[in-house]
Design a protein around this motif. Structure first.
Motif, short mmCIF file in Angstrom:
data_model
loop_
_atom_site.label_atom_id
_atom_site.label_comp_id
_atom_site.label_asym_id
_atom_site.label_seq_id
_atom_site.Cartn_x
_atom_site.Cartn_y
_atom_site.Cartn_z
N SER A 1 0.82 -1.22 0.00
CA SER A 1 0.00 0.00 0.00
C SER A 1 0.86 1.27 0.00
O SER A 1 0.44 2.32 -0.50
N CYS A 2 2.08 1.18 0.54
CA CYS A 2 2.93 2.37 0.57
C CYS A 2 3.25 2.84 -0.85
O CYS A 2 3.38 4.05 -1.10
N PHE B 1 0.28 4.90 -2.00
CA PHE B 1 0.27 6.26 -1.46
C PHE B 1 1.25 7.14 -2.23
O PHE B 1 0.94 8.30 -2.56
N HIS C 1 0.21 10.38 -4.57
CA HIS C 1 0.75 11.71 -4.26
C HIS C 1 1.42 12.32 -5.50
O HIS C 1 1.27 13.52 -5.78
N GLU D 1 1.50 12.18 4.66
CA GLU D 1 1.99 10.85 4.32
C GLU D 1 2.35 10.05 5.59
O GLU D 1 3.28 9.25 5.58
N LEU E 1 2.19 6.35 5.03
CA LEU E 1 3.34 5.86 4.27
C LEU E 1 4.53 5.61 5.19
O LEU E 1 5.21 4.58 5.08
N ALA F 1 -6.29 2.59 4.43
CA ALA F 1 -5.69 3.04 3.17
C ALA F 1 -6.57 4.07 2.46
O ALA F 1 -6.07 5.05 1.89
N ALA G 1 -6.27 7.39 4.30
CA ALA G 1 -4.97 8.00 3.98
C ALA G 1 -4.96 8.57 2.57
O ALA G 1 -4.38 9.64 2.32
N SER G 2 -5.61 7.90 1.63
CA SER G 2 -5.69 8.39 0.25
C SER G 2 -6.50 9.68 0.17
O SER G 2 -6.17 10.59 -0.59
N ILE H 1 -4.31 12.50 1.13
CA ILE H 1 -3.39 12.85 0.06
C ILE H 1 -4.10 13.69 -1.00
O ILE H 1 -3.54 14.66 -1.53
#
Length: 789
Positions: A433-434, A437, A441, A569, A572, A741, A744-745, A748
């Motif tokens: 998943s990192c 991200f 970005h 991030e 990440l 995830a 987090a997206s 971003i």
């Protein structure tokens, strides 16, 4: 291309308000054309003085279109021209500045009132352009004086370094070096703006004139035909006395322009940092490098000023030709004569100064190699390569094909219902998943670059990219899709090896694929060779280092801009922490996740989330101390509140202790509300109730106001995505790691939207202050400068 589009494309974005308003003048001409009766055209002539048919394009340029008039009637024709003259342009001097006023003599004609308005606005535009150009020309002349003094000190410094043992037995070298002094001291001061500039107190030598040999690439420096110049160039030969040019070193100190953590600590502790001159080759190299950069930036200013003068003069010529065509008057000739006589059209000091700057730079910084010197001085145009576009398209196509392949494998193999789904999601999903991200970005950054270019935001100047090598959206997308393809290939290889019975014995080696990919990307990032956008990679690494070393370095816009992006991030960085745990403690051999049961891992789970906000807090503290700006204190308070909120939310998500809920809600709401307000008011410059665009700004780059309101609403919604963590919102079909995830997206994406409007506001601030150049620190400081301060 029409001139209006070419005009907009070539103007300096930061000086946009200072250019003539060509589009508005065109609208005034349309108004005149609407109310002006169409001119009557005759195909025959009653007199024999003109042509009797319509001119072709060839005949218009062939010299056959002249109307010959008898010599005896010259006086009568001149009187007729005076009678038919439509305008009278007066040059009026008010408060030490010249201005132009046009008297329209045909106001009684039909539509004459519109022509009066047109000429009044035309005069305003000419006076505005003329005033701005003179102001900037005066500024560069003052800077030329300063650079001239710096060159005096440089050459004297160079003499001292090259001749440390004295002067009595070095007559030949003295003559050569003194000649260099004579050339440099007049290199910039020789241009005097129409006698208005006062002469320097010290004697000014006449600069050498560059003469190029037709049969050789070398340059010969000849002297102007001045009788007294020979005497000026002769160095003092008195034994035991220093040459006159070295006396400047008695009044010069070194500026401590080298920024380092050591100098910052010394300044903070009030340790005296000596500024005495040390005549070493290392100091000479550093001084030459600083002055070289100063000359390059100064030449860039002169080039833009020259372009400003040319483009505006051409604009006045074009608009007056349009006026003559619409009204059938002959007003362009007298008006352009006034433009040519104005400071804008008549001043040649910028051109002369540019020639002398080039001559000085070529001689003293390019070893008299004109080609080399001009290649350094001239701006490098960014080259858009077709192979970059092709590679970007190829990788994007591969990326979408691999995503489709992955979806089909998951669907037809029914992997989502297999027993190993939970283990895979808790182990392999965080590893891969990192990359998602990072790619997301970069896609958002590429979209921002595209929009900045479209709306003429000078992002290359704002970030300080190396001229001609600034990264474009195609290059960013190429890197993003390349990383995505590599990550998807690793995922597919992992799935195929897991499904194939023949490769089950190699299970622990298949777990190494994401680690190999991370190491490969890090190697590419630190690759020292001139491949894969080396200048941009180096720029990024420098910014990362300055962020890590905060507050030991002066905070620049790229530094805090990158630090703000790092705050988005956090997930990440937590994935990278998981890499250390998963591979460092051997969990990859049995595919299990025992990291969250380790106390050390949980401690760093807090620290990793806090580090980006801590960097921003230190940057704000540095700017508060250095700039004495209270806003930086409030900004630091915002990040301090966010640190408390992140720590509390992390503790609640790990330990599920209900006693933390109240504090989580209080600090999270306070931090989110404060940050949202700061985004709108300070970073975006919006929420101005008295603006001509209500609740927005006076100046907007995006023509649709709804975009700004939509961005504000979207910012609020995405800013409060943390509610999912506190309220424990779950979607039955999604795994917990998938939900994390997605959140987090969303952050971003919010940061990507923030970036566009943040840089738009910065660009408009530069436009409002006509800030189109970066300041370059100079190496020397004269005693009189200290007295002036």
């Amino acid at each position: 291309m029409k001139f209006g589009k070419e005009f907009r494309a070539q103007l300096v974005p930061e000086w946009k308000e200072a250019y003539m308003d060509y589009n508005f003048l065109k609208t005034l001409l349309r108004e005149i054309q609407r109310y002006k009766p169409p001119p009557t055209t005759t195909t025959t002539s009653s007199s024999g003085g003109g042509l009797t048919r319509k001119l072709t394009l060839y005949r218009a340029f062939s010299g056959l279109t002249r109307n010959y008039t008898p010599t005896s009637s010259s006086s009568s024709s001149s009187s007729n021209d005076m009678e038919c003259q439509a305008i009278l342009v007066n040059n009026v001097h008010r408060e030490g500045s010249e201005s132009f006023e046009t008297i329209f003599l045909m106001s009684s004609d039909e539509g004459g009132e519109y022509e009066l308005v047109y000429f009044k606005r035309l005069d305003n535009e000419l006076n505005k352009v003329n005033k701005f150009y003179k102001k900037k020309a005066d500024e560069v002349m003052k800077e030329a004086d300063l650079l001239n003094k710096q060159m005096d000190a440089l050459i004297a410094f160079r003499i001292k370094v090259e001749n440390p043992d004295g002067w009595s037995d070095r007559t030949a070298d003295m003559t050569r070096l003194a000649s260099d002094v004579a050339a440099s001291t007049a290199a910039l001061a020789a241009s005097t703006p129409f006698g208005a500039r006062t002469m320097s107190k010290r004697r000014v030598h006449v600069m050498d004139v560059i003469e190029e040999d037709e049969n050789s690439d070398e340059l010969n420096y000849g002297k102007r035909d001045d009788d007294d110049d020979d005497n000026d160039r002769k160095p003092s030969k008195k034994k035991g006395n220093k040459p006159g040019q070295l006396e400047v070193l008695d009044h010069v100190k070194m500026n401590n322009t080298r920024e380092s953590p050591r100098s910052t600590i010394k300044e903070f502790l009030k340790v005296d940092q000596t500024n005495e001159l040390k005549f070493t080759k290392e100091n000479l190299r550093r001084v030459e490098e600083q002055l070289k950069l100063a000359f390059i930036e100064f030449h860039h200013k002169l080039r833009l000023l020259k372009s400003f003068s040319f483009l505006n003069t051409l604009g006045f010529s074009k608009i007056m030709k349009k006026y003559d065509k619409i009204t059938s008057r002959n007003a362009s000739k007298p008006y352009m004569k006034s433009v040519d006589n104005s400071y804008l059209g008549n001043s040649d000091e910028v051109n002369k100064l540019m020639e002398r700057v080039e001559a000085t730079f070529i001689k003293h910084f390019a070893n008299s190699n004109r080609r080399k010197g001009m290649n350094i001085l001239r701006p490098l145009a960014k080259i858009e390569r077709h192979r970059t576009t092709f590679a970007m398209g190829f990788f994007s196509g591969c990326c979408f094909a691999l995503i489709l392949d992955l979806c089909l494998i998951i669907h037809f193999q029914n992997l989502m219902n297999k027993s190993g789904r939970e283990v895979y999601m808790s182990t392999m999903f965080p590893l891969y998943s990192c990359f998602g991200f990072l790619v997301l970005h970069m896609i958002m950054f590429a979209a921002n670059i595209y929009l900045w270019r479209r709306f003429r935001v000078n992002y290359a100047f704002i970030f300080g990219f190396q001229q001609g090598k600034e990264i474009g959206y195609r290059e960013v997308l190429l890197i993003a899709f390349g990383i995505a393809v590599l990550a998807l290939l690793c995922i597919l290889a992992n799935l195929d090896m897991e499904m194939d019975p023949k490769t089950l014995d190699y299970q622990k080696y298949t777990e190494l694929l994401p680690l190999i990919l991370v190491i490969f990307l890090l190697v590419l990032l630190f690759l020292p060779f001139n491949v894969l956008f080396r200048s941009n990679r180096f720029f990024f690494l420098v910014c990362v280092f300055r962020c890590i070393a905060a507050p030991l370095y002066k905070v620049r816009l790229p530094d805090f801009f990158l630090a703000d992006h790092l705050t988005s991030e956090v997930q990440l960085f937590r994935s990278l922490e998981f890499y250390v745990c998963y591979y460092g403690w051997g969990d990859y051999k049995v595919r299990e996740n025992s990291c969250k049961t380790n106390v050390v891992y949980n401690i760093f789970y807090f620290i990793v989330a806090v580090i980006p906000y801590w960097i921003r807090l230190l940057q704000c503290a540095r700017r508060l101390v250095e700039e004495k700006d209270a806003h930086q204190g409030y900004n630091g308070l915002k990040y301090l509140l966010t640190i408390f909120a992140v720590v509390l939310r992390t503790a609640y998500s790990l330990y599920k202790d209900d006693s933390w809920v109240i504090f989580v809600w209080i600090f999270s709401i306070a931090a989110a509300s404060f940050s949202t307000y700061w985004d709108f008011v300070n970073d975006w410059g919006l929420l101005r109730p008295h603006s001509k665009n209500p609740w927005l700004r006076d100046k907007l780059l995006v023509p649709y106001k709804s975009v700004y309101f939509l961005a504000m609403v979207l910012n609020v919604l995405l800013r409060f995505a943390w509610l999912q963590t506190v309220m424990g919102l779950k979607i039955s079909s999604l795994h917990k790691e998938t939900t994390v995830a997605i959140v987090a997206s969303l952050e971003i994406i919010r940061r990507g939207v923030w970036s566009f409007f943040r840089l738009e506001n910065e660009h408009l601030n530069n436009v409002g202050k006509y800030r189109a150049f970066k300041s370059v620190p100079l190496p020397f400081n004269y005693d009189e400068d200290d007295k002036d301060e």
